[in-house]
Design a protein around this motif. Structure first.
Motif, PDB file in Angstrom:
ATOM      1  N   UNK A 376      22.147  12.268 -14.479  1.00  0.00           N
ATOM      2  CA  UNK A 376      22.751  10.641 -14.608  1.00  0.00           C
ATOM      3  C   UNK A 376      23.257   9.829 -13.639  1.00  0.00           C
ATOM      4  N   UNK A 377      23.497   8.633 -13.674  1.00  0.00           N
ATOM      5  CA  UNK A 377      22.969   7.792 -14.825  1.00  0.00           C
ATOM      6  C   UNK A 377      21.822   7.290 -14.377  1.00  0.00           C
ATOM      7  N   UNK A 381      17.101  10.703 -15.664  1.00  0.00           N
ATOM      8  CA  UNK A 381      17.865  11.568 -16.610  1.00  0.00           C
ATOM      9  C   UNK A 381      17.318  10.773 -17.953  1.00  0.00           C
ATOM     10  N   UNK A 392      12.641  19.351 -28.052  1.00  0.00           N
ATOM     11  CA  UNK A 392      13.655  20.016 -28.978  1.00  0.00           C
ATOM     12  C   UNK A 392      13.320  19.544 -30.555  1.00  0.00           C
ATOM     13  N   UNK A 404      15.284  22.107 -19.341  1.00  0.00           N
ATOM     14  CA  UNK A 404      16.753  22.026 -18.860  1.00  0.00           C
ATOM     15  C   UNK A 404      17.155  22.993 -17.575  1.00  0.00           C
ATOM     16  N   UNK A 408      17.672  21.987 -13.392  1.00  0.00           N
ATOM     17  CA  UNK A 408      18.729  22.378 -12.669  1.00  0.00           C
ATOM     18  C   UNK A 408      18.184  22.878 -11.235  1.00  0.00           C
TER      19      UNK A 408
ATOM     20  N   UNK B 148      27.988  11.621 -21.456  1.00  0.00           N
ATOM     21  CA  UNK B 148      27.416  12.468 -20.788  1.00  0.00           C
ATOM     22  C   UNK B 148      27.218  11.944 -19.356  1.00  0.00           C
ATOM     23  N   UNK B 149      26.628  10.829 -19.701  1.00  0.00           N
ATOM     24  CA  UNK B 149      25.960   9.929 -18.484  1.00  0.00           C
ATOM     25  C   UNK B 149      27.298   9.851 -17.347  1.00  0.00           C
ATOM     26  N   UNK B 152      28.522  12.862 -15.437  1.00  0.00           N
ATOM     27  CA  UNK B 152      27.368  13.395 -14.524  1.00  0.00           C
ATOM     28  C   UNK B 152      27.554  12.606 -13.325  1.00  0.00           C
ATOM     29  N   UNK B 182      26.720  21.677 -12.555  1.00  0.00           N
ATOM     30  CA  UNK B 182      25.465  21.450 -13.156  1.00  0.00           C
ATOM     31  C   UNK B 182      25.428  22.567 -14.294  1.00  0.00           C
ATOM     32  N   UNK B 186      24.653  21.378 -17.950  1.00  0.00           N
ATOM     33  CA  UNK B 186      23.449  21.807 -18.742  1.00  0.00           C
ATOM     34  C   UNK B 186      23.862  22.512 -20.103  1.00  0.00           C
ATOM     35  N   UNK B 189      25.084  19.703 -22.374  1.00  0.00           N
ATOM     36  CA  UNK B 189      23.847  18.797 -22.791  1.00  0.00           C
ATOM     37  C   UNK B 189      22.935  19.585 -24.058  1.00  0.00           C
ATOM     38  N   UNK B 190      22.853  20.798 -23.672  1.00  0.00           N
ATOM     39  CA  UNK B 190      22.090  21.324 -24.804  1.00  0.00           C
ATOM     40  C   UNK B 190      23.004  21.253 -26.194  1.00  0.00           C
ATOM     41  N   UNK B 193      22.545  17.757 -27.797  1.00  0.00           N
ATOM     42  CA  UNK B 193      21.374  17.673 -28.616  1.00  0.00           C
ATOM     43  C   UNK B 193      21.367  18.465 -29.878  1.00  0.00           C
TER      44      UNK B 193
END
Lengths: 458, 507
Positions: A376-377, A381, A392, A404, A408, B148-149, B152, B182, B186, B189-190, B193
């Motif tokens: 991001x941003x 992303x 998902x 994911x 990474x 989140x954006x 990061x 990172x 991750x 982010x999981x 979601x």
């Protein structure tokens, strides 16, 4: 009014690009070597921008049974034109650096772009085949342009031979398809008791498209061809061919809802997993920008193929496609200014610190690399997020998690390049100009990435 | 959108605009570049101050809101990704606006404290501004994806800064930091979601998700995953070891931003997202997490005693203080949570003061080893006093902000009746006394006694930007320490509704 009166506006962008190819080709013999690489690119760029503007005239809606047009395809065509512009600009920089005698490359690139545009629009196997070959043949010439380079020879040989084979595979699949359905339309339904035949045809066509998209296990040509081509050509093919192939694939894949194609998602999942793994882990070991971008192309093909699994009205796939193509074209167009013209000039060692001397080029490349890394941003992303969230939601939680993790892992090599560009070079890094056209098109492309960030078509 | 909402978003847009504004300025005109950056950071301090005052007035008038939602002021709510119903939602309640105020002050003083950076100052300040844009965004985001954006964005800028401008093992420090961050993202982010899909609301809006009671089996895995994701950036044991290497290799402004605000983003996220949305999971896992906290608080203090490098000492002291914040959160009592919030703000100011004075001293003595210094107080008394005040605030001297925060945390965590919790509280209080050991020893060796090195007799006096930095930060520490009432009552309006969720179902 003629029944197909709206055919013309829908084909207008493609026609304009083809016209640009013819005009540059016609002018080329009358120009001196020096002016070839300053005048022809601008003419090509003019036609590309005109084609972009003509997209406004496009009438969304299915046209006849050969060419389709809707808002998603409009966006894809715009992205194709942007990648073409970046390709032209990068090419002019590199050819001027080489003092290359010929100026046909611009026409070839535009013709290949026509092919990719046709692939995006076609909903018929024959139109698709014409588009596929039209996009591929000029690229063979572009890759093999520098005859004395062994790498270019290796690249073109591999791509030409395998590309021809998969052209044949496509045709064979198309023939089976026609036999099963009595039609070349991509939406044709099998005649009674010929579902298996259609399935066989479909699988062959899908394989041919996966080959074009560079998805594993059809990726064997990617690394060598990408390395053999000059940097702007690599950028051009990584973006436009992928847009064409994946869009065609998505159109074909709409068939998967038919019960006879029950196993196709499994094939797609295997291809996606292989591409993700190979693209990320092999990419980590690369020390040259073009080879790295080649494995990035394989890895991203994995995400794109994964996005096929999303339920139908999703725009996650085209959005991912556009952001990937734009970012990849931006990185390589920027590098075609930063790197020299020799075979090893995209080696990480020789790129070290180049961004410090050239902050504008460096910033654009960094932005595009961040987008590719899916951080991001930047739009990349949002694209990855859209795809993985969709995967998902459709129940493949393990696949989403794999996506994911792979993001990474592959971020590792994008970052390495980005960081390397900004590192202390030791001695003074050279300042390069790259030309006005390149700077303008990089600015446009980077602006496009930012617009996609703020207003994603998700 | 009201004018306040525009001003609020201006705090993250302004840094980015500043970066664009500076691009055409010639590299040789470094004074102008710095003035533009400092100017924009100052404008942000003023905006944040103004908005804090507005929020203070509003929350004083409205009182403590009933229900589980803090009163959200100056809301911006725009559609972003329609397919997933992601929205761009920003707004502030009392907790967020105080964090934004803290950030703006740390950014401003950070730019002043790094005034004399000579290496690529143009790029450095640009990245510092981008980083601050990310931090501001995190504290005002009320949509999980927006959050989140921004989260990061800051990690990216942080990596580039440490990798480029650090001293010592900077590549190593930078890579370690980024890989950790990172991994953490991750994990976050999981869970985001997961929250989205499990809730069934098709929304990433924290306010909407706050009304959902997530099933226990989901919370059982999602809470620890998200908590540990955030714990990475707030350097909870065993994810703490990016921090000393990262800080020791980072330039002053980066250290100030990293320890002052970035590490708070982790604890802020823990409270605002993880605990707020998944309180049952939190209650189950907190006894385990508190064991990690014990390591943070006790080990960090002992390791700090062993170190001779000022930046390592301060980095470990930060780890200890961050441990106290998590201790407050683990307590799962209202006072504990409030103490954690107070400590987030207090530690932001004090660690910024710590790192800025260290940076200033280092730029004069060219060493950070306390053994190699001596008698600095005689030549640069101003910086010496600043360092001592930061140290005293860190060890919790009454009258400074550290005491207010730490005392509240200890009261809150002792309220939790489990033996483990009380044991860790006692250990943590002992950890604070250990803090006194290394702070006083560092101050003593470094500042007092005879001047050990003839070079130190003619150190340049502190400059105006340095004076502004130290005075502003000391002012904030004193203001919070002497008049904790207004911050405390303001925080109540935000924390009471949050704790309605967090404490639901507790006896």
């Amino acid at each position: 009014m003629l029944p197909n009166a709206d055919l013309f506006p829908n084909l207008l962008p493609t026609v304009l690009v083809a016209a640009g190819a013819l005009v540059t080709l016609a002018l080329e013999p009358f120009l001196r070597t020096n002016s070839k690489h300053s005048i022809l690119p601008w003419i090509a760029a003019f036609f590309l921008i005109a084609a972009g503007a003509s997209l406004v005239l496009v009438v969304p809606g299915n046209i006849r049974t050969i060419i389709a047009m809707n808002s998603v395809r409009q966006a894809l065509l715009l992205a194709l034109l942007a990648c073409g512009l970046l390709g032209i600009a990068g090419l002019s920089t590199q050819l001027a650096k080489r003092r290359f005698a010929g100026g046909e490359a611009y026409a070839l690139l535009l013709l290949s772009l026509c092919g990719s545009m046709l692939m995006v629009q076609s909903i018929d196997l024959l139109a698709l085949f014409v588009g596929m070959e039209l996009s591929a043949i000029p690229i063979y010439a572009l890759v093999g342009m520098h005859r004395r380079s062994t790498e270019a020879n290796e690249g073109i040989f591999k791509y030409f031979v395998t590309g021809s084979i998969f052209g044949a595979v496509f045709l064979y699949g198309g023939a089976l398809w026609y036999g099963a359905t009595g039609s070349t339309s991509l939406f044709a339904v099998a005649l009674p008791s010929r579902e298996l035949l259609q399935m066989a045809g479909l699988v062959l066509v899908v394989f041919a498209m996966l080959f074009k998209a560079g998805a594993a296990p059809f990726h064997f040509w990617v690394a060598d061809t990408y390395t053999g081509a000059s940097i702007p050509v690599t950028g051009f093919m990584s973006s436009t061919v992928k847009i064409g192939a994946i869009t065609a694939l998505a159109t074909i894949y709409a068939h998967v809802n038919q019960p006879a194609f029950g196993n196709l998602p499994l094939v797609i999942i295997v291809v996606a997993i292989l591409s993700l793994l190979i693209g990320s882990f092999t990419g980590l070991a690369q020390t040259r920008a073009r080879r790295m971008m080649a494995f990035s192309a394989v890895g991203n093909a994995g995400y794109l193929v994964l996005a096929l699994l999303l339920p139908a009205p999703s725009t996650a796939l085209p959005f991912y496609l556009i952001t990937y193509a734009l970012a990849s074209a931006l990185v390589l167009a920027g590098l075609s200014a930063l790197a020299g013209v020799e075979e090893q000039d995209d080696d990480f060692g020789s790129l070290r610190g180049m961004a410090r001397a050239n902050p504008f080029l460096g910033s654009v490349i960094t932005l595009a690399l961040v987008s590719l890394a899916g951080l991001p941003p930047v739009a990349g992303f949002i694209a990855k997020f859209g795809v993985l969230a969709g995967v998902f939601a459709s129940g493949h939680i393990a696949l989403a998690a794999l996506g994911m993790v792979i993001a990474v892992v592959s971020a590792g090599y994008y970052f390495r390049l980005a960081l390397l560009l900004w590192q202390d070079p030791g001695e003074q890094a050279t300042k390069v100009s790259g030309g006005v056209l390149l700077r303008v098109s990089l600015l446009l492309g980077a602006g496009g990435l930012l617009v996609l960030t703020a207003f994603p078509m998700l | 959108m009201t004018i306040e909402a525009i001003l609020l978003n201006a705090t993250w847009i302004l840094p980015i605009l500043t970066v664009l504004m500076v691009i055409p300025v010639s590299r040789s005109n470094s004074f102008l570049i710095k003035m533009i950056h400092a100017g924009s950071a100052l404008v942000n301090v003023l905006i944040a101050g103004f908005l804090t005052w507005k929020v203070f007035a509003i929350s004083a008038a409205a009182g403590i809101p009933a229900g589980n939602k803090p009163l959200l002021n100056f809301v911006t709510d725009l559609p972003w990704m329609q397919m997933l119903n992601v929205r761009f939602i920003t707004g502030v309640d009392a907790l967020s606006i105080l964090m934004i105020l803290l950030t703006s002050v740390v950014v401003f003083t950070g730019i002043l404290a790094t005034w004399n950076i000579d290496k690529q100052d143009k790029e450095f300040f640009a990245l510092a501004q981008i980083l601050s844009a990310g931090v501001f965004g995190v504290f005002m985001a009320f949509d999980l994806v927006t959050f989140f954006v921004f989260y990061e964005l800051e990690a990216l800028a942080m990596y580039l800064m440490i990798a480029n401008w650090g001293s010592g093992r900077k590549d190593y420090g930078g890579k370690k930091l980024t890989l950790y961050l990172m991994l953490g993202s991750a994990m976050i982010l999981v869970t985001i979601l997961g929250l989205y899909f499990v809730s069934g609301t098709e929304s990433f809006d924290i306010r909407v998700l706050a009304d959902i009671k997530f099933p226990m089996d989901f919370q059982m895995w999602a809470f620890p995953v998200m908590f540990l994701g955030f714990a990475v950036s707030s350097s909870l044991f065993p994810f703490h070891n990016w921090s000393p290497d990262g800080h020791s290799s980072a330039p002053t402004a980066v250290s100030m931003l990293a320890a002052g605000v970035m590490m708070k983003m982790g604890t802020y996220g823990c409270l605002r997202v993880a605990m707020y949305l998944m309180p049952e999971g939190a209650r189950f896992w907190m006894p385990w997490i508190v064991i990690l906290v014990a390591f943070n608080v006790v080990f960090a203090a002992f390791i700090a005693i062993r170190h001779r490098d000022l930046k390592y000492i301060t980095a470990y002291s930060s780890i200890g203080h961050l441990g106290l914040i998590v201790l407050g959160l683990c307590a799962m009592t209202y006072i504990g949570i409030k103490g954690a919030a107070l400590q987030m703000i207090s530690h932001g100011f004090l660690t910024a003061l710590f790192f800025s004075t260290i940076g200033m001293i280092y730029s004069r003595t060219h060493t950070r080893m306390i053994d190699e210094m001596g008698g600095i107080m005689k030549t640069v008394p101003f910086l010496g006093v600043g360092f001592v005040i930061a140290g005293f605030a860190g060890l919790g001297l009454p009258g400074l902000s550290g005491f207010v925060a730490e005392a509240t945390i200890f009261i809150g965590s002792f309220q939790n009746e489990s033996t483990l919790m009380r044991l860790v509280t006692v250990l943590a209080i002992l950890g604070v006394t250990t803090t006194a050991v290394y702070v006083l020893r560092a101050a003593n060796t470094m500042l007092h006694g005879p001047i050990t090195n003839p070079h130190f007799e003619h150190l340049p006096a502190s400059t105006l930007p340095e004076k502004i930095t130290v005075v502003l930060l000391v002012g904030c520490l004193l203001g919070m320490g002497l008049f904790p009432g207004w911050i405390s009552s303001m925080l109540d309006t935000s924390l009471t509704p949050i704790s309605v969720n967090v404490l639901r179902g507790t006896p």
